[in-house]
Design a protein around this motif. Structure first.
Motif, PDB file in Angstrom:
ATOM      1  N   VAL A  85      45.101  46.613  39.326  1.00 15.22           N
ATOM      2  CA  VAL A  85      43.840  45.984  38.928  1.00 15.22           C
ATOM      3  C   VAL A  85      44.111  44.861  37.930  1.00 15.22           C
ATOM      4  N   ARG A  86      44.931  45.136  36.929  1.00 17.75           N
ATOM      5  CA  ARG A  86      45.254  44.132  35.916  1.00 17.75           C
ATOM      6  C   ARG A  86      45.961  42.932  36.536  1.00 17.75           C
ATOM      7  N   ARG A  87      46.915  43.177  37.435  1.00 17.63           N
ATOM      8  CA  ARG A  87      47.661  42.066  38.031  1.00 17.63           C
ATOM      9  C   ARG A  87      46.763  41.226  38.939  1.00 17.63           C
ATOM     10  N   VAL A  88      45.883  41.869  39.667  1.00 21.46           N
ATOM     11  CA  VAL A  88      44.945  41.119  40.508  1.00 21.46           C
ATOM     12  C   VAL A  88      43.989  40.314  39.637  1.00 21.46           C
ATOM     13  N   ASP A 104      40.429  34.142  39.812  1.00 19.06           N
ATOM     14  CA  ASP A 104      39.187  34.006  39.061  1.00 19.06           C
ATOM     15  C   ASP A 104      38.005  34.635  39.797  1.00 19.06           C
ATOM     16  N   LEU A 105      38.225  35.155  40.994  1.00 20.26           N
ATOM     17  CA  LEU A 105      37.149  35.823  41.722  1.00 20.26           C
ATOM     18  C   LEU A 105      36.778  37.135  41.036  1.00 20.26           C
ATOM     19  N   PRO A 106      35.565  37.628  41.253  1.00 23.69           N
ATOM     20  CA  PRO A 106      35.224  38.967  40.760  1.00 23.69           C
ATOM     21  C   PRO A 106      36.153  40.024  41.357  1.00 23.69           C
ATOM     22  N   VAL A 107      36.521  40.984  40.537  1.00 21.96           N
ATOM     23  CA  VAL A 107      37.414  42.068  40.964  1.00 21.96           C
ATOM     24  C   VAL A 107      36.656  43.391  40.902  1.00 21.96           C
ATOM     25  N   ALA A 108      36.712  44.123  42.008  1.00 25.65           N
ATOM     26  CA  ALA A 108      36.125  45.466  42.083  1.00 25.65           C
ATOM     27  C   ALA A 108      37.239  46.499  42.136  1.00 25.65           C
ATOM     28  N   GLY A 157      40.358  45.379  34.006  1.00 24.92           N
ATOM     29  CA  GLY A 157      39.964  44.079  34.522  1.00 24.92           C
ATOM     30  C   GLY A 157      38.936  44.076  35.631  1.00 24.92           C
ATOM     31  N   ALA A 158      38.429  45.238  36.017  1.00 24.00           N
ATOM     32  CA  ALA A 158      37.437  45.291  37.093  1.00 24.00           C
ATOM     33  C   ALA A 158      36.038  45.057  36.537  1.00 24.00           C
ATOM     34  N   GLU A 159      35.357  44.051  37.065  1.00 22.00           N
ATOM     35  CA  GLU A 159      33.960  43.831  36.674  1.00 22.00           C
ATOM     36  C   GLU A 159      33.018  44.760  37.419  1.00 22.00           C
ATOM     37  N   ILE A 160      33.438  45.190  38.607  1.00 23.07           N
ATOM     38  CA  ILE A 160      32.606  46.019  39.492  1.00 23.07           C
ATOM     39  C   ILE A 160      33.330  47.337  39.696  1.00 23.07           C
ATOM     40  N   ALA A 202      28.177  49.319  31.415  1.00 20.07           N
ATOM     41  CA  ALA A 202      26.730  49.269  31.603  1.00 20.07           C
ATOM     42  C   ALA A 202      26.419  49.736  33.015  1.00 20.07           C
ATOM     43  N   PRO A 203      25.234  50.303  33.244  1.00 19.97           N
ATOM     44  CA  PRO A 203      24.877  50.740  34.602  1.00 19.97           C
ATOM     45  C   PRO A 203      25.010  49.619  35.633  1.00 19.97           C
ATOM     46  N   GLY A 204      24.779  48.388  35.208  1.00 17.52           N
ATOM     47  CA  GLY A 204      24.892  47.267  36.132  1.00 17.52           C
ATOM     48  C   GLY A 204      26.300  47.000  36.615  1.00 17.52           C
ATOM     49  N   ASP A 205      27.304  47.642  36.016  1.00 15.29           N
ATOM     50  CA  ASP A 205      28.682  47.504  36.490  1.00 15.29           C
ATOM     51  C   ASP A 205      28.938  48.315  37.753  1.00 15.29           C
ATOM     52  N   PHE A 206      28.032  49.256  38.072  1.00 13.58           N
ATOM     53  CA  PHE A 206      28.335  50.266  39.081  1.00 13.58           C
ATOM     54  C   PHE A 206      27.728  49.957  40.448  1.00 13.58           C
TER      55      PHE A 206
END
Length: 326
Positions: A259-262, A267-271, A308-311, A27-31
Protein backbone atom coordinates in the motif's frame (compact mmCIF):
# COMPACT_ATOMS: atom_id res chain seq x y z
CA UNK A 1 16.91 18.43 20.80
CA UNK A 2 17.18 15.50 23.17
CA UNK A 3 15.86 14.63 26.64
CA UNK A 4 15.22 16.38 28.96
CA UNK A 5 14.46 19.39 26.74
CA UNK A 6 12.37 17.25 24.42
CA UNK A 7 9.75 15.10 26.17
CA UNK A 8 7.42 13.43 23.67
CA UNK A 9 5.09 12.37 26.49
CA UNK A 10 4.00 16.00 26.88
CA UNK A 11 1.51 15.70 23.99
CA UNK A 12 0.27 12.26 25.07
CA UNK A 13 -0.98 13.12 28.55
CA UNK A 14 -4.68 13.63 27.74
CA UNK A 15 -7.16 12.67 25.06
CA UNK A 16 -7.44 16.29 23.94
CA UNK A 17 -3.67 16.56 23.48
CA UNK A 18 -3.46 13.26 21.64
CA UNK A 19 -6.28 14.36 19.34
CA UNK A 20 -4.59 17.68 18.66
CA UNK A 21 -1.43 16.06 17.29
CA UNK A 22 -2.98 12.96 15.73
CA UNK A 23 -1.48 12.38 12.27
CA UNK A 24 -4.05 9.96 10.85
CA UNK A 25 -7.81 10.47 11.16
CA UNK A 26 -10.43 7.90 10.21
CA UNK A 27 -13.91 8.95 9.14
CA UNK A 28 -16.98 6.98 8.00
CA UNK A 29 -16.55 8.58 4.58
CA UNK A 30 -13.30 6.63 4.14
CA UNK A 31 -15.22 3.34 4.01
CA UNK A 32 -16.85 1.21 1.36
CA UNK A 33 -18.98 -1.62 2.75
CA UNK A 34 -19.15 -4.94 0.87
CA UNK A 35 -22.58 -6.58 0.56
CA UNK A 36 -23.38 -10.08 -0.73
CA UNK A 37 -26.59 -9.91 -2.76
CA UNK A 38 -28.38 -13.24 -3.19
CA UNK A 39 -31.09 -14.18 -5.63
CA UNK A 40 -34.47 -14.93 -4.10
CA UNK A 41 -36.92 -13.21 -1.80
CA UNK A 42 -36.58 -12.32 1.88
CA UNK A 43 -33.14 -13.97 2.16
CA UNK A 44 -31.02 -13.10 5.18
CA UNK A 45 -28.62 -16.03 5.43
CA UNK A 46 -25.78 -15.86 8.00
CA UNK A 47 -22.25 -16.59 6.81
CA UNK A 48 -20.78 -18.84 9.55
CA UNK A 49 -17.15 -17.83 8.97
CA UNK A 50 -18.03 -14.10 8.97
CA UNK A 51 -20.05 -13.31 12.12
CA UNK A 52 -22.42 -10.42 11.53
CA UNK A 53 -22.28 -10.68 7.72
CA UNK A 54 -25.12 -12.15 5.65
CA UNK A 55 -26.15 -13.15 2.18
CA UNK A 56 -29.01 -10.73 1.53
CA UNK A 57 -31.81 -10.69 -0.99
CA UNK A 58 -32.32 -7.38 -2.73
CA UNK A 59 -34.89 -6.06 -0.26
CA UNK A 60 -32.54 -6.67 2.68
CA UNK A 61 -29.55 -5.36 0.71
CA UNK A 62 -31.44 -2.12 0.18
CA UNK A 63 -32.09 -1.88 3.93
CA UNK A 64 -28.41 -2.54 4.67
CA UNK A 65 -27.36 0.08 2.13
CA UNK A 66 -29.69 2.63 3.72
CA UNK A 67 -28.16 1.91 7.13
CA UNK A 68 -24.67 2.35 5.70
CA UNK A 69 -25.66 5.66 4.14
CA UNK A 70 -27.17 6.88 7.42
CA UNK A 71 -23.85 6.13 9.14
CA UNK A 72 -21.97 8.32 6.67
CA UNK A 73 -20.32 5.45 4.78
CA UNK A 74 -19.41 6.53 1.25
CA UNK A 75 -20.53 3.47 -0.67
CA UNK A 76 -21.30 -0.21 -0.90
CA UNK A 77 -19.51 -2.82 -2.97
CA UNK A 78 -21.90 -5.42 -4.41
CA UNK A 79 -21.09 -9.09 -4.96
CA UNK A 80 -23.72 -11.27 -6.63
CA UNK A 81 -24.87 -14.74 -5.67
CA UNK A 82 -27.06 -15.96 -8.55
CA UNK A 83 -29.55 -18.78 -8.29
CA UNK A 84 -27.85 -20.59 -11.19
CA UNK A 85 -24.27 -20.72 -12.46
CA UNK A 86 -22.98 -21.84 -15.86
CA UNK A 87 -19.80 -22.12 -17.91
CA UNK A 88 -20.35 -18.76 -19.58
CA UNK A 89 -21.02 -16.77 -16.37
CA UNK A 90 -24.19 -15.45 -17.99
CA UNK A 91 -25.53 -14.09 -14.69
CA UNK A 92 -22.66 -11.61 -14.54
CA UNK A 93 -23.73 -9.61 -17.61
CA UNK A 94 -27.45 -10.38 -17.70
CA UNK A 95 -29.28 -7.01 -17.55
CA UNK A 96 -31.61 -8.67 -15.03
CA UNK A 97 -28.76 -10.25 -13.04
CA UNK A 98 -28.83 -9.98 -9.28
CA UNK A 99 -26.19 -7.22 -9.03
CA UNK A 100 -27.84 -5.17 -11.76
CA UNK A 101 -31.23 -5.45 -10.06
CA UNK A 102 -29.71 -4.60 -6.67
CA UNK A 103 -27.89 -1.61 -8.13
CA UNK A 104 -31.11 -0.15 -9.48
CA UNK A 105 -32.94 -0.76 -6.20
CA UNK A 106 -30.19 0.78 -4.04
CA UNK A 107 -29.80 3.82 -6.28
CA UNK A 108 -33.56 4.36 -6.07
CA UNK A 109 -33.54 4.06 -2.28
CA UNK A 110 -30.32 6.00 -1.55
CA UNK A 111 -29.33 8.03 -4.62
CA UNK A 112 -26.39 9.74 -2.91
CA UNK A 113 -24.78 6.47 -1.77
CA UNK A 114 -22.08 5.25 -4.14
CA UNK A 115 -22.73 1.82 -5.61
CA UNK A 116 -19.54 0.02 -6.60
CA UNK A 117 -19.95 -3.23 -8.52
CA UNK A 118 -17.50 -6.11 -8.55
CA UNK A 119 -16.54 -7.05 -12.11
CA UNK A 120 -15.53 -10.69 -12.04
CA UNK A 121 -16.90 -13.99 -13.27
CA UNK A 122 -16.05 -16.28 -10.34
CA UNK A 123 -19.39 -15.83 -8.57
CA UNK A 124 -21.25 -16.80 -11.76
CA UNK A 125 -19.18 -19.63 -13.27
CA UNK A 126 -19.93 -23.25 -12.53
CA UNK A 127 -16.17 -23.91 -12.19
CA UNK A 128 -15.52 -20.96 -9.84
CA UNK A 129 -12.67 -19.36 -11.78
CA UNK A 130 -12.50 -15.66 -12.61
CA UNK A 131 -12.54 -16.18 -16.38
CA UNK A 132 -13.43 -18.64 -19.09
CA UNK A 133 -11.75 -22.04 -18.80
CA UNK A 134 -10.11 -24.33 -21.33
CA UNK A 135 -11.03 -27.60 -19.63
CA UNK A 136 -8.70 -29.70 -21.73
CA UNK A 137 -5.71 -27.64 -20.60
CA UNK A 138 -7.30 -26.79 -17.24
CA UNK A 139 -6.34 -23.17 -17.77
CA UNK A 140 -8.14 -19.85 -17.49
CA UNK A 141 -8.20 -18.15 -20.89
CA UNK A 142 -7.19 -14.52 -20.54
CA UNK A 143 -8.18 -12.89 -23.83
CA UNK A 144 -11.47 -14.75 -24.25
CA UNK A 145 -12.47 -13.62 -20.75
CA UNK A 146 -11.97 -9.93 -21.51
CA UNK A 147 -15.06 -9.69 -23.69
CA UNK A 148 -17.32 -11.11 -20.98
CA UNK A 149 -15.76 -8.90 -18.32
CA UNK A 150 -16.37 -5.86 -20.51
CA UNK A 151 -19.99 -6.93 -21.06
CA UNK A 152 -20.37 -7.26 -17.30
CA UNK A 153 -19.04 -3.76 -16.67
CA UNK A 154 -21.31 -2.15 -19.25
CA UNK A 155 -24.35 -4.03 -17.91
CA UNK A 156 -23.55 -2.76 -14.42
CA UNK A 157 -23.01 0.80 -15.64
CA UNK A 158 -26.31 0.64 -17.51
CA UNK A 159 -27.97 -0.39 -14.23
CA UNK A 160 -26.59 2.72 -12.54
CA UNK A 161 -23.29 1.65 -10.96
CA UNK A 162 -21.25 4.66 -9.89
CA UNK A 163 -17.94 2.77 -10.07
CA UNK A 164 -17.04 -0.58 -11.65
CA UNK A 165 -14.29 -2.58 -9.95
CA UNK A 166 -12.59 -5.37 -11.94
CA UNK A 167 -11.19 -7.97 -9.54
CA UNK A 168 -10.43 -10.80 -11.98
CA UNK A 169 -6.71 -10.05 -12.60
CA UNK A 170 -6.82 -10.86 -16.30
CA UNK A 171 -4.12 -9.00 -18.22
CA UNK A 172 -5.55 -6.06 -20.15
CA UNK A 173 -8.94 -6.01 -18.47
CA UNK A 174 -8.84 -2.35 -17.44
CA UNK A 175 -8.25 -1.32 -21.03
CA UNK A 176 -10.99 -3.64 -22.26
CA UNK A 177 -13.46 -2.22 -19.72
CA UNK A 178 -12.51 1.38 -20.52
CA UNK A 179 -12.98 0.83 -24.25
CA UNK A 180 -16.34 -0.91 -23.78
CA UNK A 181 -17.66 1.67 -21.32
CA UNK A 182 -16.64 4.54 -23.58
CA UNK A 183 -18.15 2.89 -26.65
CA UNK A 184 -21.48 2.46 -24.83
CA UNK A 185 -21.65 6.05 -23.61
CA UNK A 186 -20.31 5.54 -20.08
CA UNK A 187 -17.21 7.70 -20.43
CA UNK A 188 -17.89 9.19 -16.99
CA UNK A 189 -18.00 5.85 -15.14
CA UNK A 190 -14.79 5.41 -13.11
CA UNK A 191 -12.85 2.15 -12.90
CA UNK A 192 -11.48 1.10 -9.50
CA UNK A 193 -8.95 -1.56 -10.46
CA UNK A 194 -7.88 -4.37 -8.17
CA UNK A 195 -4.35 -3.62 -9.36
CA UNK A 196 -2.32 -5.60 -6.82
CA UNK A 197 -4.52 -8.55 -5.91
CA UNK A 198 -2.59 -11.34 -4.27
CA UNK A 199 -3.28 -15.07 -4.27
CA UNK A 200 -4.02 -14.93 -0.57
CA UNK A 201 -5.10 -17.42 2.07
CA UNK A 202 -7.16 -14.61 3.63
CA UNK A 203 -9.97 -14.98 1.05
CA UNK A 204 -11.31 -18.21 2.54
CA UNK A 205 -14.43 -16.80 4.26
CA UNK A 206 -15.30 -14.77 1.14
CA UNK A 207 -15.33 -17.91 -0.97
CA UNK A 208 -17.82 -19.43 1.44
CA UNK A 209 -19.90 -16.25 1.36
CA UNK A 210 -19.92 -15.99 -2.43
CA UNK A 211 -19.83 -19.74 -3.14
CA UNK A 212 -16.92 -19.05 -5.48
CA UNK A 213 -14.19 -21.54 -4.61
CA UNK A 214 -12.51 -22.95 -7.75
CA UNK A 215 -13.67 -26.44 -8.65
CA UNK A 216 -10.14 -27.36 -9.74
CA UNK A 217 -6.69 -25.90 -9.21
CA UNK A 218 -6.32 -22.45 -7.69
CA UNK A 219 -5.90 -18.83 -8.79
CA UNK A 220 -2.15 -18.51 -8.46
CA UNK A 221 -1.82 -18.50 -12.25
CA UNK A 222 -3.42 -15.06 -12.44
CA UNK A 223 -3.40 -13.55 -8.95
CA UNK A 224 -0.10 -12.26 -7.58
CA UNK A 225 2.56 -14.14 -5.63
CA UNK A 226 2.55 -12.91 -2.00
CA UNK A 227 6.35 -12.75 -2.14
CA UNK A 228 6.38 -9.96 -4.77
CA UNK A 229 6.19 -6.21 -4.16
CA UNK A 230 7.91 -4.72 -7.21
CA UNK A 231 5.47 -6.64 -9.40
CA UNK A 232 2.63 -4.77 -7.70
CA UNK A 233 4.07 -1.52 -9.00
CA UNK A 234 4.21 -2.93 -12.53
CA UNK A 235 0.60 -4.11 -12.28
CA UNK A 236 -0.47 -0.71 -10.97
CA UNK A 237 1.40 1.18 -13.68
CA UNK A 238 -0.21 -0.95 -16.39
CA UNK A 239 -3.69 -0.39 -14.96
CA UNK A 240 -3.09 3.36 -14.87
CA UNK A 241 -1.91 3.32 -18.49
CA UNK A 242 -5.09 1.45 -19.46
CA UNK A 243 -7.35 4.01 -17.78
CA UNK A 244 -7.83 3.10 -14.11
CA UNK A 245 -9.18 5.97 -12.01
CA UNK A 246 -8.55 4.35 -8.61
CA UNK A 247 -6.06 1.57 -7.83
CA UNK A 248 -6.36 -1.02 -5.11
CA UNK A 249 -4.23 -3.36 -3.03
CA UNK A 250 -5.85 -6.56 -1.76
CA UNK A 251 -5.56 -7.86 0.97
CA UNK A 252 -4.68 -4.93 3.20
CA UNK A 253 -3.07 -5.88 6.50
CA UNK A 254 -0.39 -8.34 5.29
CA UNK A 255 0.44 -5.93 2.43
CA UNK A 256 0.72 -2.53 4.10
CA UNK A 257 4.22 -2.20 2.65
CA UNK A 258 2.68 -2.59 -0.81
CA UNK A 259 0.00 0.00 0.00
CA UNK A 260 2.78 2.43 0.95
CA UNK A 261 4.80 1.70 -2.20
CA UNK A 262 1.77 2.11 -4.45
CA UNK A 263 0.84 5.35 -2.66
CA UNK A 264 4.33 6.72 -3.32
CA UNK A 265 4.28 5.62 -6.98
CA UNK A 266 1.04 7.31 -8.06
CA UNK A 267 -1.06 10.39 -7.49
CA UNK A 268 -4.28 8.44 -8.14
CA UNK A 269 -6.54 7.55 -5.20
CA UNK A 270 -5.45 4.32 -3.53
CA UNK A 271 -7.89 1.81 -2.05
CA UNK A 272 -7.13 -1.16 0.18
CA UNK A 273 -9.43 -4.12 0.77
CA UNK A 274 -9.58 -5.27 4.38
CA UNK A 275 -10.63 -8.75 3.31
CA UNK A 276 -12.84 -11.46 4.80
CA UNK A 277 -10.06 -13.39 6.54
CA UNK A 278 -8.79 -10.23 8.20
CA UNK A 279 -12.32 -9.49 9.39
CA UNK A 280 -12.96 -13.04 10.60
CA UNK A 281 -9.76 -13.43 12.59
CA UNK A 282 -10.46 -10.26 14.59
CA UNK A 283 -14.08 -11.33 15.11
CA UNK A 284 -13.00 -14.77 16.32
CA UNK A 285 -10.39 -13.35 18.68
CA UNK A 286 -12.92 -10.89 20.10
CA UNK A 287 -15.56 -13.57 20.58
CA UNK A 288 -13.02 -15.61 22.51
CA UNK A 289 -12.17 -12.67 24.73
CA UNK A 290 -8.59 -12.51 23.48
CA UNK A 291 -8.71 -8.86 22.46
CA UNK A 292 -10.89 -5.78 22.63
CA UNK A 293 -12.78 -5.77 19.33
CA UNK A 294 -13.31 -2.02 19.02
CA UNK A 295 -9.72 -1.12 19.82
CA UNK A 296 -8.28 -3.84 17.59
CA UNK A 297 -10.51 -3.00 14.62
CA UNK A 298 -9.85 0.72 14.87
CA UNK A 299 -6.11 0.12 15.18
CA UNK A 300 -6.14 -2.10 12.09
CA UNK A 301 -8.17 0.36 10.02
CA UNK A 302 -6.02 3.28 11.15
CA UNK A 303 -2.94 1.32 10.09
CA UNK A 304 -4.40 0.84 6.62
CA UNK A 305 -5.06 4.55 6.24
CA UNK A 306 -1.68 5.46 7.74
CA UNK A 307 0.00 3.28 5.12
CA UNK A 308 -1.53 5.46 2.42
CA UNK A 309 -5.00 4.20 1.49
CA UNK A 310 -7.61 6.93 1.15
CA UNK A 311 -10.36 4.35 0.57
CA UNK A 312 -10.84 1.34 2.85
CA UNK A 313 -13.15 -1.49 1.81
CA UNK A 314 -14.11 -3.30 4.98
CA UNK A 315 -16.80 -5.50 6.50
CA UNK A 316 -16.10 -3.60 9.72
CA UNK A 317 -17.39 -0.37 8.13
CA UNK A 318 -20.76 -0.14 9.96
CA UNK A 319 -19.30 -0.94 13.38
CA UNK A 320 -16.31 1.34 12.83
CA UNK A 321 -18.57 4.19 11.72
CA UNK A 322 -20.72 3.81 14.83
CA UNK A 323 -17.64 3.80 17.05
CA UNK A 324 -16.27 6.91 15.35
CA UNK A 325 -19.54 8.73 16.01
CA UNK A 326 -19.99 7.61 19.60
Amino acid sequence: MAFPIQRLRRTRRTGALRGLVRETELAPGDFIYPIFVAAGEDVRRPIPSMPGIFQLSINHAVEEARRAHALGISGVLLFGIPDEKDEAASGAYDPEGVVQLATRAIKDAAPELLVVTDVCLCEYTSHGHCGMVDHERREVMNDVSLELLARTATAQAEAGADIVAPSDMMDGRVGALRAALDADGFEETPIMAYSAKYASAFYGPFREAADSAPQFGDRRGYQMDPANAREALRETALDIQEGADIVMVKPALPYLDVVRRVREATDLPVAAYNVSGEYSMLKAAAQNGWLDEERAVMEALTGIKRAGAEIIISYHAPDASRWLQS
